[in-house]
Scaffold this active site. Sequence first.
Site, mmCIF file in Angstrom:
data_model
loop_
_atom_site.group_PDB
_atom_site.id
_atom_site.type_symbol
_atom_site.label_atom_id
_atom_site.label_comp_id
_atom_site.label_asym_id
_atom_site.label_seq_id
_atom_site.Cartn_x
_atom_site.Cartn_y
_atom_site.Cartn_z
ATOM 1 N N ASP A 139 -63.065 -6.124 -36.599
ATOM 2 C CA ASP A 139 -62.299 -4.847 -36.282
ATOM 3 C C ASP A 139 -61.980 -4.153 -37.598
ATOM 4 O O ASP A 139 -61.411 -4.813 -38.425
ATOM 5 C CB ASP A 139 -61.158 -5.320 -35.496
ATOM 6 C CG ASP A 139 -60.514 -3.916 -34.598
ATOM 7 O OD1 ASP A 139 -60.642 -2.709 -35.016
ATOM 8 O OD2 ASP A 139 -59.951 -4.252 -33.518
ATOM 9 N N HIS A 141 -59.672 -0.983 -37.621
ATOM 10 C CA HIS A 141 -58.665 0.082 -37.385
ATOM 11 C C HIS A 141 -57.228 -0.699 -37.809
ATOM 12 O O HIS A 141 -57.120 -1.610 -37.260
ATOM 13 C CB HIS A 141 -58.873 0.497 -36.005
ATOM 14 C CG HIS A 141 -58.544 1.793 -35.877
ATOM 15 N ND1 HIS A 141 -56.918 2.496 -35.815
ATOM 16 C CD2 HIS A 141 -58.895 2.937 -35.926
ATOM 17 C CE1 HIS A 141 -56.831 3.555 -35.810
ATOM 18 N NE2 HIS A 141 -58.102 3.994 -35.663
ATOM 19 N N SER A 192 -61.473 -7.980 -29.955
ATOM 20 C CA SER A 192 -60.307 -8.408 -30.998
ATOM 21 C C SER A 192 -59.487 -9.388 -30.429
ATOM 22 O O SER A 192 -58.864 -10.256 -30.811
ATOM 23 C CB SER A 192 -59.655 -6.990 -31.582
ATOM 24 O OG SER A 192 -60.571 -6.572 -32.236
#
Length: 613
Positions: A139, A141, A192
């Site tokens: 991930d 972000h 996630s």
Amino acid sequence: EDTILCRREDATERLISIADQYRAVAEEVKPAVERHTISLEQRLAEALQHGDDEYLQADLDEALHTYPSPAAIIEGPLMRGMSIVGELFGEGRMFLPHVVNTARTMKRAVEILRPHIEKEQIGSTHKAGRYLLATVKGDVHDIGKNIVSVVLGCNNYEVTDLGVMVPAETIVDKAVEIGADIIGVSGLITPSLNEMCNIARELEKRRLNIPLLIGGATTSEIHTAVKIAPLYSGVVIHVKDASQDPIIVAKLTNKKHKEEYIKEVKTRQQLLRESIKCTDTIPFAVAEGLKEKNCCNDYTPTQPKELNKEINLSYSINQLIDFINWGQLFNVWKLSGKFASIAHLHGCDHCKASWLASFAEGERKEASETMQLHKDCMRVIKEISEELNPQINASVAFYKANSIDNSIVINGENIVEIPTLRQQKKKENCEEGYLALSDFIIPKSENKDDYIAVFAVTVGKEIQSRIETLKAGGDEYKSVLLQSIADRLAEAATAYTHFIVRTDLWGYSTEEMNPAKIIKGNCIGIRPAIGYPSLPDQSLIFEVKNLIDFEKVGIEITENGAMYPNSSVCGFMIANPNARYFTLTIDESQQKEYCKKRKFSEEEAEKWIVKNI
């Protein structure tokens, strides 16, 4: 009369302008006079509370001759100032943009004092606790995580940020190395959640007892209680947003109340686990029988201008400004989206004063903070446009498509199947029907061609690189500000691309250009994105790779299906006028059925498609 009225309005505006100028002068003079009447400690504390470093150097020079050591200055007036900031933020009396600015002032103060600290060979000053932060493996972000880092820094926690795409073993290794009091992990995409489970397993395997905090867009209190907490004998806590972090962390680092708080959390999680026996869903077979039957009635597909060909588009920032959803941007900063109308006031001080006055007294402080945030955003947009002149890239391709058995079958050079999920949450009115995205594509059995568009949009690596440079240089405020702007630019480019598709490339709509309506989504057709509520399976992005050349657009895909640069979007466009967005709740039977279609193992099922309980 009209002439007299215009002159009167002009005169009024000039008087207001003059009054504003005198007020500005008075405000500039007032602090200079007051500085002589307040103590040094108060001046330093107020500099942090106001995020103002104009007199910071002079006040710290004076403090170095007043306090016994540089460390005493940090642990005394500076930390007292930051504590007040933390309290005000927690109480909702100070807003996130201001908090981030105060953190920048605190960093500046520490930088000024650092040479003196090193000279006296003083080690690290006392901290409230050590907090380890990371975005999980696969991930990329991290805007929420960055905000958490700033907020905890304001509350005197020593924060170590491992960045993005961090494996579970690395997170746990680092936690042991630094003696972390708490671990906080974040993620945006569905896989996630599985990585967070891996971290809990790793902590349990090593017999550690470090509290694990869970945050991010796809996380929830119920998922944390049901899926993650049972894997770890230590405590696992879901954190809804940055404002909760200092409160939760303070409880976990308070020796008197820590165990009582952990007991409360675990008791609540047990109650949640006991309460989730699925009573609000209908069986999958029943949902299938109650699906909305008229989704394709009276729908005659329009053939796009070109099929099986990728069309590349690019936009400047200036082309997209009118399509930015300011309400969503303000929400990222924990400010109300109802202040989005500030974006339509172009530089007129009188208009802004009137706008501010239109809110109730209790809202004016937040409105004023929003006005300043918008001003800062526009300054950053201007700077980025002039210095980088970045191009926001988009790619769209059109294909024939039909639906078969809850799947959308796309006919390109190769046939690509996109299985979709059907709603199962019980509805009071069964006539509404239980939806799946495939319902909006004409069934293969009707022997009639339908079409679908596949799209990908990214703000590009130049903006992403600037965000990372700002963060590395210690300017968290500008870094987070630019990231939030980039996310909205990606969405603006998607909305604009969708308009071009509807009115030209596909040409099924004759609507006029209206940015306000486009932002609100008042249009024919939808554009569901991968990883969002109606398409929660992040692995579908690898199917989209067979239809769009991501590298040509400037997007890289991680092993977990996350896109880099962070501010990127991809998905499908559906033209059916009956199509609409919806959320999903499914049970295990539908999850198993879906996984058969996707050829997922049990482990992969947990990673890619977590049912919404």
